[in-house]
Design a protein around this motif. Structure first.
Motif, PDB file in Angstrom:
ATOM      1  N   ILE A1126       0.857  -1.205   0.000  1.00 41.96           N
ATOM      2  CA  ILE A1126       0.000   0.000   0.000  1.00 41.96           C
ATOM      3  C   ILE A1126       0.885   1.244   0.000  1.00 41.96           C
ATOM      4  CG2 ILE A1126      -0.234   0.193   2.523  1.00 41.96           C
ATOM      5  CD1 ILE A1126      -3.293   0.904   1.739  1.00 41.96           C
ATOM      6  N   LEU A1131      -2.846   6.773   0.362  1.00 41.24           N
ATOM      7  CA  LEU A1131      -3.869   6.551   1.393  1.00 41.24           C
ATOM      8  C   LEU A1131      -4.179   7.857   2.123  1.00 41.24           C
ATOM      9  CD1 LEU A1131      -5.664   4.654   3.045  1.00 41.24           C
ATOM     10  CD2 LEU A1131      -3.683   4.062   4.451  1.00 41.24           C
ATOM     11  N   LEU A1158      -5.683   1.230  -3.950  1.00 48.05           N
ATOM     12  CA  LEU A1158      -5.094   1.168  -2.605  1.00 48.05           C
ATOM     13  C   LEU A1158      -5.068  -0.264  -2.072  1.00 48.05           C
ATOM     14  CD1 LEU A1158      -6.699   4.276  -0.825  1.00 48.05           C
ATOM     15  CD2 LEU A1158      -4.292   3.988  -1.417  1.00 48.05           C
TER      16      LEU A1158
END
Length: 1209
Positions: A1126, A1131, A1158
């Motif tokens: 990720i 994010l 993501l």
């Protein structure tokens, strides 16, 4: 890099490749050689010179292929790190190989041509058009060198279209760039393809007759085939004006080539793709040229020639393509005609229909079936269905159907011309049988459509055929039935004719009654046919079954002449007691049982559909049934019950509560006396007494002796069958006024709906205690201590029947066994059948009780406690194959028909513990399955023994899981929501294990708004108020996402998870619960991410949960951070937009796509992709729009930092 170094490495590589490909090499040497080659490709800095050296013409084909594979590997995995000069060097050398580095077109190996074209396409995907603007010119120049180079150019163009348009194996921006550039240049490309095809075909035709020129002719032919294959890759997606340019020159050429044996299959393929095009109707209008004289002549003459020389596989494949072309033409005609595009009925419609009929009458069953959908479309069409030419075809089509309905053509036989063709199309007789059954059903639909247009012709033909069959002597053929001499088997010539005729007459007569007005019905003809059928007698069970179907089909005529009803009843009743040999002690075969059942169901059907007609003869019917029931051994329990059901159906027509109640009391009195007797109460309440009573504790008696306990078993079965029949059939009048007048209405609900009473209620409820006792005893039978008391020979009496196992494993039943074998071959099988049927029927009664007796059933005192102490005891011992029907036929209807006022008292106390238990049970079973597959590898088990016990158990767990999730969904989620959901295409694949194209699926599913999801029902809300039930529902729904059943996962994800979770969101959730919910969805993605439909639904659910919970619970962010690969910055960016109310209104689709990127690290991949090396293709500067300055930095990073063309001309 020295020449010696390259030569030395090449020698080692040649040795390694030789070892790998030599069958006599040991596995250790082969693995070492493979390792050396792979490490060389990955690490060696001089791959390109070595690859070029190995690809020289002087090397062997295997070595050359390996050399070219090295070059392909370099382009795919090292291109981004190569300097501009290295790229140019490699590209020039590869083009040199095409120019002069391959053998002659007829000598070169096809795998060499394939890999060479792949290398060029891989370079095009990375550099064209921005850095290699003259690529098409270079290919054009190469093609002028000769046939060898032209064929390779065709391969390159085809591969490019497949990768970019069909398989889309490159990033979106590169795909757009290449596809748009292809589209811009399509006129040139199409012109090039057509000219290549025309020139090579012309040369081939000139030279093929001259033996001295044969190699040249073959070379031209090869290029022609390649050009057709390449055209096929483009015709599917280019704009229609390219296909119809120059007055449809392409279509004209393709029609001409249909008569060229070497090129006809490729031409037919192209023609089929062109004619099957969808899109705007206006654009498709030019395709009607194919109905013209010239095109039709070429298509028909090609078909006649191909079919003229008997069965040759190549010709047969061509015929199939031609048939598909004609079908597609018919579809285009139906789409265009009558839609205001100045399309008129083509003058050649008659010729088209005749040729189409020729395919419908071809010996090949596959070709016959291929034409059915188009016939249906023609008969349904608003304008064509009134055309005299099509109406004139109906008798011919029906005549052809009379032949096509006859089930012949089994691949293992030689008794018809169809058999030879079936050997090409079907692997086995079972495969053919499955195909033929669906083909016949399809024909039935089309026959009905044809008869809607011309009902009288169809009826006349059916009548003639029926009379012919009735007067023709029976021909049993070489394969006699094993039951007795002179009887038909299912393959006998007489039976297949009877079977086809029956299907035909049933289809035609049913449709005639629907189509014609009452006064137009040919009553006299129909009654004449009925009389002939009623007077026909036969001792052959298979033929008698057909006779009964004809009686049912002709029965509507009796409503015009009621005086014939007694004769019909007499015929049916004589068949209810049918035996081949009277008083025979031998077990009945399936064919005999089927006849008897058929007669019973015909009586029920007659009483259900024509109760008013039968009512005047009720006393006669009742006396006849009483007479049959008086002999305990004459009928099976199911047959007795069927006749009683027929009586109950007629009694519904009394429309008088008291009279019907008295009748039902009289009808059920033998059952009530037996069921409530002291002995029966003792037997039903005690497991030991029950086992002894039904004979499951005995040794198996000798086949010659009477089965002493058989009568006891049949008495229990009779009682249960009768209770079920009455509960299922006894009803109040559908008309409210009639119901009121008859005394069926006892009050009204607060909402104003009438409350009805069922005349059977009193009689059935007094039998309920013993029924529940029997269910409790039956559940106890599965406990280890009671199982130990079964007789040695009956230890497997509670196991599944072989038929059930085969159905679960999807194994076909051998064809002949279905009819010739006894229903139960052994006493053990008879006992298994008894237990299985008894168990299911008891639950059927409880399932039907709610809808039948309504409030009278739901207000039984302590019903919840009584059910919990009977149906739900010892569930741990009940096997999966018995638990499934219990949930389906009892729990589901019990809940569905329960009035809301009884939810708290009845449904919640039952479902709470049940759902908790089912979750625990399924979790344990899935844990065992997962451990098993980890230990020994799932695939090995399946491959070694497809019928293994493990596979059966696993499939059962899968089916039970679906049953449980379906039950929860039915209880909790409103159908309205689910339907609304499906209309927005969000659950396109919910009811199917197959999924649509991944990208479309994903696009559709990610556009679902949460408001379109299903909503909770009142029952669902009621259940969610109870903490224990709420917890059980949520845990079961979310845990099931990671179980290995794709279908269950997808249904649960789309229909259940969000409505349940949404219900508890308003309260405060524990942080562990929040983490667990979100993690469960991600685990589901890990397990099912490889399936597009599941992946899309799970991504959408994860997105919903994250959006709803992230603002209140930081824990979900912590879960996100644990996802492999990720990107934290991405994010943060997502969270920032989510948590900032002013930024939140970004396009929904973009937010979901961002979220999907993501969580990409936890989306499971198919096994084939899990260890595949990633191919990275860089985006080039955009051709068609200005890029944002922020995005340019990574896009434009090449060595010089400039946008110069890499491959200069």
């Amino acid at each position: 890099m020295s020449t010696d170094e390259v030569n030395g490495l090449c020698e080692q590589l040649v040795r390694a490749v030789t070892v790998m490909m030599d069958p006599s090499s040991t596995q250790r040497y082969r693995l070492e050689a493979l390792k050396f080659c792979e490490e060389f490709k990955e690490k060696c800095p001089i791959c390109v010179p070595c690859g070029l050296k190995l690809a020289e013409k002087t090397q062997t084909p295997i070595v050359r292929h390996f050399g070219l594979q090295i070059l392909e590997h370099v382009v795919k995995f090292r291109w981004n790190n190569m300097s501009r000069l290295e790229k140019v060097f490699l590209k020039n050398n590869v083009m040199g190989l095409i120019s002069s580095g391959t053998q002659n077109i007829l000598e070169e190996e096809s795998h060499i041509k394939d890999v060479l074209s792949r290398i060029v396409v891989e370079m095009i995907k990375r550099e064209w058009p921005q850095h290699w603007p003259d690529m098409l010119k270079e290919l054009d120049t190469l093609s002028k060198q000769g046939e060898t180079q032209t064929e390779l150019v065709m391969f390159i163009l085809l591969r490019l279209a497949e990768d970019v348009v069909t398989f889309q194996t490159l990033p979106p921006q590169r795909r757009r760039d290449i596809q748009q550039t292809l589209t811009q240049n399509m006129e040139k490309i199409f012109s090039f393809l057509l000219n290549t095809l025309q020139q090579n075909v012309n040369k081939y035709r000139r030279m093929k007759t001259d033996a001295s020129q044969e190699p040249k002719a073959q070379a031209n032919c090869r290029v022609g085939v390649a050009a057709l294959n390449t055209l096929a890759g483009y015709i599917d997606w280019v704009t229609m004006n390219h296909i119809t340019a120059e007055n449809c020159k392409l279509l004209e050429m393709l029609c001409l080539l249909l008569n060229e044996p070497e090129l006809q299959v490729g031409a037919a393929e192209c023609l089929l793709i062109a004619v099957s095009r969808k899109g705007r109707l206006e654009d498709r209008k030019p395709l009607m040229i194919l109905f013209g004289d010239v095109a039709m002549h070429y298509i028909l003459s090609a078909a006649q020639t191909a079919d003229g020389g008997g069965l040759v596989e190549k010709h047969y494949v061509f015929l199939k393509r031609l048939c598909q072309v004609l079908c597609a033409l018919g579809s285009q005609l139906c789409a265009l005609l009558g839609n205001d595009y100045d399309v008129e009925t083509p003058p050649n419609l008659g010729k088209y229909l005749e040729s189409f009929l020729a395919f419908t009458t071809h010996p090949s069953q596959f070709l016959r079936s291929s034409t059915q959908i188009t016939w249906g479309a023609l008969f349904r069409h608003e304008i064509l269905s009134r055309d005299p030419l099509l109406l004139g075809m109906i008798p011919k089509y029906l005549r052809a159907s009379m032949t096509n309905l006859v089930k012949i053509g089994f691949p293992s036989k030689t008794d018809s011309a169809s058999c030879e063709y079936s050997q090409f199309d079907f692997d086995s007789d079972e495969d053919f049988n499955a195909f033929f059954n669906s083909f016949r059903a399809q024909q039935g639909e089309v026959i009905r459509m044809a008869c809607r247009l011309d009902p009288k012709t169809g009826f006349q033909m059916a009548g003639e055929w029926l009379k012919y069959q009735l007067s023709t002597p029976v021909d049993t053929g070489p394969m006699n039935s094993r039951t007795g001499e002179g009887l038909c088997s299912i393959f006998s010539p007489s039976f297949v004719q009877w079977d086809a005729m029956t299907f035909f007459s049933e289809s035609v007569i049913n449709q005639m009654f629907r189509t014609l007005d009452k006064e137009e019905i040919p009553v006299n003809d129909g009654i004449e046919l009925l009389q002939i059928v009623l007077n026909f007698n036969t001792k052959d069970p298979l033929i008698l079954s057909c006779v009964l179907t004809n009686v049912s089909a002709l029965f509507p005529f009796v409503s015009y002449r009621p005086e014939y009803l007694p004769q019909v009843l007499s015929k049916l009743f004589s068949s209810v007691t049918f035996e081949i040999i009277e008083e025979s002690k031998a077990p009945r075969t399936r064919a005999v049982r089927n006849v008897r059942r058929h007669a019973c169901s015909s009586i029920i059907k007659m009483c259900r559909d024509y109760p008013q007609l039968v009512l005047p003869n009720f006393d006669m019917l009742y006396n006849h049934v009483k007479q049959l029931l008086s002999n305990e051994l004459l009928l099976t329990q199911m047959e007795k019950c069927a006749l009683m059901e027929a009586l109950v159906l007629i009694s519904n027509q009394f429309k008088d509560y008291k009279r019907q109640k008295v009748f039902l009391e009289e009808l059920m009195s033998p059952v009530a006396n037996l069921w409530l007797s002291e002995e029966m109460q003792r037997v039903l309440s005690d497991a030991d007494a029950f086992i002894a009573y039904v004979g499951a504790d005995n040794k198996i008696c000798e086949p010659g002796l009477e089965d002493a306990n058989g009568l006891n078993r049949s008495r229990i079965s009779f009682c249960v069958y009768t209770i079920l029949g009455v509960v299922k059939r006894a009803r109040w009048p559908t008309d409210l006024e009639e119901a009121k007048a008859g005394g069926f209405v006892v009050g009204y609900t607060p909402s104003g709906n009438p409350i009805f009473r069922n005349p059977c209620t009193e009689h059935v409820l007094k039998l309920l205690d013993n029924l529940l006792a029997l269910i409790r005893t039956h559940n106890t039978l599965y406990t280890p201590e009671v199982l130990a008391k079964l007789g040695d020979n009956f230890s497997k009496a509670l196991d599944m029947l072989e038929v059930e196992k085969n159905a679960i494993l999807g194994l076909p039943q051998p064809l002949l066994e279905l009819y010739d074998s006894p229903v139960y071959k052994t006493v053990l099988e008879r006992m298994q059948g008894f237990f299985c049927t008894l168990y299911e029927n008891c639950f059927h009664i409880l399932g039907k009780a709610g809808s039948s007796m309504q409030q009278d059933f739901y207000t039984v005192e302590d019903l919840a406690t009584q059910l919990l102490n009977s149906a739900f005891i010892n569930l741990n011992s009940i096997p999966d194959y018995r638990l499934r029907p219990m949930l389906r036929v009892f729990v589901k209807p019990l809940v569905l028909f329960c009035p809301p006022e009884h939810y708290e008292a009845l449904v919640s106390p039952i479902l709470g513990p049940l759902f908790t238990y089912l979750h625990m049970r399924l979790s344990q079973k899935w844990q065992v399955i997962n451990q098993r597959s980890l230990l020994c590898g799932e695939e090995e088990t399946a491959d070694e023994n497809p019928e293994s016990q493990e596979m059966l158990e696993e499939q059962l767990v899968r089916l039970l899981t679906r049953e449980v999730m379906d039950l929860i969904t039915v209880c909790c989620v409103s159908k309205k929501g689910a339907e609304h959901n499906s209309t927005t295409n969000t659950t396109t694949t919910t009811n199917s294990s197959t999924t649509a194209d991944g990208e479309d699926e994903e696009m559709v599913c990610t556009e679902v708004a949460p408001s379109a999801m299903p909503e909770l029902t009142d029952l669902g809300k009621c259940l969610m108020k109870h903490e224990d039930v709420c917890t059980a529902l949520l845990i079961t729904a979310f845990t099931s996402l990671a179980w290995k059943d794709t279908l269950s996962c997808q249904r649960t994800t789309t229909q259940l998870c969000w409505p349940l979770l949404k219900q508890v969101l308003s309260g405060t959730l524990l942080s562990d619960a929040v983490t667990w919910f979100f993690t469960s969805v991600l685990k589901g993605l890990q397990m099912h991410g490889q399936h597009d439909g599941c992946m899309a639904a799970l991504v959408h659910l994860a997105f919903q949960i994250y959006e709803a919970l992230r603002p209140r619970y930081l824990e979900v962010r912590a879960v996100m951070e644990q996802i492999p690969e990720i990107q934290k910055e991405s994010l943060d960016q997502f969270d920032c937009k989510l948590l900032n109310p002013t930024l939140q209104k970004i396009n929904d689709k973009r937010r979901k796509d961002h979220f999907k990127r993501l969580i990409a690290g936890c989306i499971g991949k198919p096994l084939g992709e899990q260890f595949r090396k990633e191919v990275h293709i860089k985006n080039l500067p955009s051709l068609f729009k200005k890029t944002k300055p922020l995005l340019e930095c990574d896009v434009l990073e090449n060595e010089d930092g400039c946008l110069s063309t890499i491959f200069e001309p």
